[in-house]
Design a protein around this motif. Structure first.
Motif, mmCIF file in Angstrom:
data_model
loop_
_atom_site.group_PDB
_atom_site.id
_atom_site.type_symbol
_atom_site.label_atom_id
_atom_site.label_comp_id
_atom_site.label_asym_id
_atom_site.label_seq_id
_atom_site.Cartn_x
_atom_site.Cartn_y
_atom_site.Cartn_z
ATOM 1 N N VAL A 196 -2.697 14.712 13.345
ATOM 2 C CA VAL A 196 -2.066 15.886 12.764
ATOM 3 C C VAL A 196 -1.999 15.689 11.259
ATOM 4 O O VAL A 196 -1.357 14.756 10.778
ATOM 5 C CB VAL A 196 -0.649 16.105 13.347
ATOM 6 N N VAL A 197 -2.672 16.583 10.507
ATOM 7 C CA VAL A 197 -2.649 16.527 9.054
ATOM 8 C C VAL A 197 -1.360 17.146 8.546
ATOM 9 O O VAL A 197 -0.661 16.591 7.713
ATOM 10 C CB VAL A 197 -3.866 17.259 8.443
ATOM 11 N N GLN A 198 -1.039 18.330 9.047
ATOM 12 C CA GLN A 198 0.200 19.013 8.672
ATOM 13 C C GLN A 198 0.744 19.690 9.914
ATOM 14 O O GLN A 198 0.056 20.486 10.541
ATOM 15 C CB GLN A 198 -0.058 20.036 7.576
ATOM 16 N N ASP A 199 1.975 19.347 10.260
ATOM 17 C CA ASP A 199 2.573 19.874 11.474
ATOM 18 C C ASP A 199 3.252 21.208 11.210
ATOM 19 O O ASP A 199 3.405 21.637 10.069
ATOM 20 C CB ASP A 199 3.593 18.872 12.030
ATOM 21 N N LEU A 200 3.667 21.837 12.265
ATOM 22 C CA LEU A 200 4.341 23.116 12.227
ATOM 23 C C LEU A 200 5.607 23.020 11.389
ATOM 24 O O LEU A 200 6.430 22.134 11.606
ATOM 25 C CB LEU A 200 4.702 23.515 13.659
ATOM 26 N N VAL A 201 5.742 23.904 10.405
ATOM 27 C CA VAL A 201 6.955 23.913 9.584
ATOM 28 C C VAL A 201 8.125 24.232 10.502
ATOM 29 O O VAL A 201 8.094 25.202 11.246
ATOM 30 C CB VAL A 201 6.848 24.937 8.439
ATOM 31 N N GLY A 202 9.141 23.411 10.444
ATOM 32 C CA GLY A 202 10.282 23.596 11.328
ATOM 33 C C GLY A 202 10.131 22.888 12.655
ATOM 34 O O GLY A 202 11.085 22.730 13.392
ATOM 35 N N PRO A 218 21.390 38.069 3.933
ATOM 36 C CA PRO A 218 22.800 37.744 3.724
ATOM 37 C C PRO A 218 23.030 36.236 3.840
ATOM 38 O O PRO A 218 22.376 35.552 4.602
ATOM 39 C CB PRO A 218 23.505 38.482 4.867
ATOM 40 N N THR A 219 23.962 35.729 3.044
ATOM 41 C CA THR A 219 24.284 34.297 3.065
ATOM 42 C C THR A 219 25.779 34.117 3.286
ATOM 43 O O THR A 219 26.527 35.080 3.332
ATOM 44 C CB THR A 219 23.889 33.625 1.736
ATOM 45 N N GLY A 220 26.186 32.887 3.381
ATOM 46 C CA GLY A 220 27.593 32.570 3.575
ATOM 47 C C GLY A 220 27.869 32.187 5.007
ATOM 48 O O GLY A 220 27.014 32.312 5.874
ATOM 49 N N PRO A 221 29.083 31.709 5.259
ATOM 50 C CA PRO A 221 29.435 31.255 6.609
ATOM 51 C C PRO A 221 29.209 32.363 7.623
ATOM 52 O O PRO A 221 29.466 33.507 7.320
ATOM 53 C CB PRO A 221 30.906 30.897 6.503
ATOM 54 N N PRO A 222 28.694 32.054 8.778
ATOM 55 C CA PRO A 222 28.362 30.748 9.359
ATOM 56 C C PRO A 222 26.924 30.324 9.112
ATOM 57 O O PRO A 222 26.446 29.390 9.727
ATOM 58 C CB PRO A 222 28.572 30.998 10.838
ATOM 59 N N TRP A 223 26.198 30.998 8.226
ATOM 60 C CA TRP A 223 24.773 30.759 8.045
ATOM 61 C C TRP A 223 24.510 29.565 7.128
ATOM 62 O O TRP A 223 25.115 29.419 6.086
ATOM 63 C CB TRP A 223 24.085 32.009 7.484
ATOM 64 N N SER A 224 23.553 28.747 7.516
ATOM 65 C CA SER A 224 23.159 27.585 6.728
ATOM 66 C C SER A 224 22.298 28.034 5.548
ATOM 67 O O SER A 224 21.616 29.048 5.617
ATOM 68 C CB SER A 224 22.346 26.629 7.606
ATOM 69 N N THR A 225 22.331 27.268 4.480
ATOM 70 C CA THR A 225 21.439 27.518 3.348
ATOM 71 C C THR A 225 20.238 26.573 3.406
ATOM 72 O O THR A 225 19.361 26.643 2.564
ATOM 73 C CB THR A 225 22.180 27.329 2.005
ATOM 74 N N ASP A 226 20.200 25.691 4.409
ATOM 75 C CA ASP A 226 19.098 24.750 4.575
ATOM 76 C C ASP A 226 17.898 25.443 5.213
ATOM 77 O O ASP A 226 18.018 26.509 5.796
ATOM 78 C CB ASP A 226 19.505 23.586 5.490
ATOM 79 N N PHE A 227 16.760 24.800 5.104
ATOM 80 C CA PHE A 227 15.574 25.202 5.837
ATOM 81 C C PHE A 227 15.250 24.103 6.830
ATOM 82 O O PHE A 227 15.606 22.940 6.618
ATOM 83 C CB PHE A 227 14.383 25.404 4.892
ATOM 84 N N PRO A 228 14.558 24.430 7.916
ATOM 85 C CA PRO A 228 14.196 23.382 8.870
ATOM 86 C C PRO A 228 13.272 22.360 8.224
ATOM 87 O O PRO A 228 12.498 22.691 7.332
ATOM 88 C CB PRO A 228 13.487 24.138 9.996
ATOM 89 N N ALA A 229 13.361 21.138 8.701
ATOM 90 C CA ALA A 229 12.538 20.054 8.156
ATOM 91 C C ALA A 229 11.070 20.299 8.445
ATOM 92 O O ALA A 229 10.714 20.838 9.494
ATOM 93 C CB ALA A 229 12.968 18.728 8.774
ATOM 94 N N HIS A 230 10.215 19.906 7.507
ATOM 95 C CA HIS A 230 8.775 20.002 7.721
ATOM 96 C C HIS A 230 8.414 19.102 8.905
ATOM 97 O O HIS A 230 8.727 17.918 8.896
ATOM 98 C CB HIS A 230 8.038 19.543 6.465
ATOM 99 N N GLY A 231 7.803 19.671 9.906
ATOM 100 C CA GLY A 231 7.448 18.871 11.073
ATOM 101 C C GLY A 231 8.591 18.662 12.042
ATOM 102 O O GLY A 231 8.446 17.953 13.012
ATOM 103 N N GLY A 232 9.733 19.294 11.802
ATOM 104 C CA GLY A 232 10.861 19.171 12.706
ATOM 105 C C GLY A 232 11.701 17.938 12.457
ATOM 106 O O GLY A 232 11.450 17.171 11.541
ATOM 107 N N SER A 233 12.715 17.777 13.282
ATOM 108 C CA SER A 233 13.595 16.626 13.146
ATOM 109 C C SER A 233 13.390 15.697 14.337
ATOM 110 O O SER A 233 12.739 16.044 15.308
ATOM 111 C CB SER A 233 15.053 17.087 13.073
ATOM 112 N N GLY A 234 13.951 14.537 14.249
ATOM 113 C CA GLY A 234 13.803 13.557 15.312
ATOM 114 C C GLY A 234 12.911 12.421 14.878
ATOM 115 O O GLY A 234 12.385 12.389 13.762
ATOM 116 N N MET A 235 12.708 11.482 15.772
ATOM 117 C CA MET A 235 11.913 10.301 15.471
ATOM 118 C C MET A 235 10.415 10.626 15.494
ATOM 119 O O MET A 235 9.993 11.533 16.207
ATOM 120 C CB MET A 235 12.182 9.203 16.504
ATOM 121 N N ARG A 236 9.664 9.865 14.714
ATOM 122 C CA ARG A 236 8.203 9.889 14.784
ATOM 123 C C ARG A 236 7.786 8.585 15.434
ATOM 124 O O ARG A 236 8.305 7.518 15.098
ATOM 125 C CB ARG A 236 7.579 9.982 13.388
#
Length: 154
Positions: free
Chosen positions: A17-23, A70-88
């Protein structure tokens, strides 16, 4: 989108995988029905995903890139991690599930399994080439663990 490449090795070509799915494969997108009264035609989507600490994150985004969601609680201002989260992880051996098994992940030796979660000390859950499923933890070596916990398969 996922970009896949091939490299020559002593045993032939290896897919990677050169570049994985964003998020990552864990990113969920659904229409958001609430309408902003100031902009009644604003089409919104709710994105939600699991963060590195396994907490659920949610963010509103607009379909129109020129508009502002719209922004503010309860919405996050973050974006999902490139390639998702968790262990590789990298596969030390190939894993071929039993015939008829529909919840296990098949992968070859040397495969990079992403978004891996430790189900228990014996089994992991992860993603490889667009498929998800369970596999035995000893079959992989952890190469990145953003949460800093979990198994230490070497």
């Amino acid at each position: 989108m996922v970009i896949v490449g091939f490299e020559d090795t002593h045993g032939g070509q290896r897919r990677y995988v050169v570049q994985d799915l964003v998020g990552g494969w864990d990113l969920r997108i659904e229409p958001y029905g609430a309408s902003n009264s100031a902009e009644p035609r604003l089409e919104l989507q709710k994105w939600w995903w699991s963060g590195p600490d396994r907490s659920r994150k949610e963010r509103l985004v607009t379909v129109d890139v020129a508009a502002t969601a719209p922004t503010g609680p309860p919405w996050s201002t973050d974006f999902p991690a490139h390639g998702g989260s968790g262990m590789r992880t990298v596969a030390k051996w190939s894993w071929y599930p039993q015939a008829g098994s529909n919840d296990e992940l098949l992968f070859p030796r040397g495969a990079e399994v992403l978004e891996v979660e430790d189900v228990n000390s014996d089994w992991f859950f992860g993603c490889y080439m667009g498929s998800t499923g369970l596999f035995p933890a000893p079959y992989v070596r952890v190469i990145e663990n953003p949460a800093g916990n979990g198994s230490n398969n070497t």
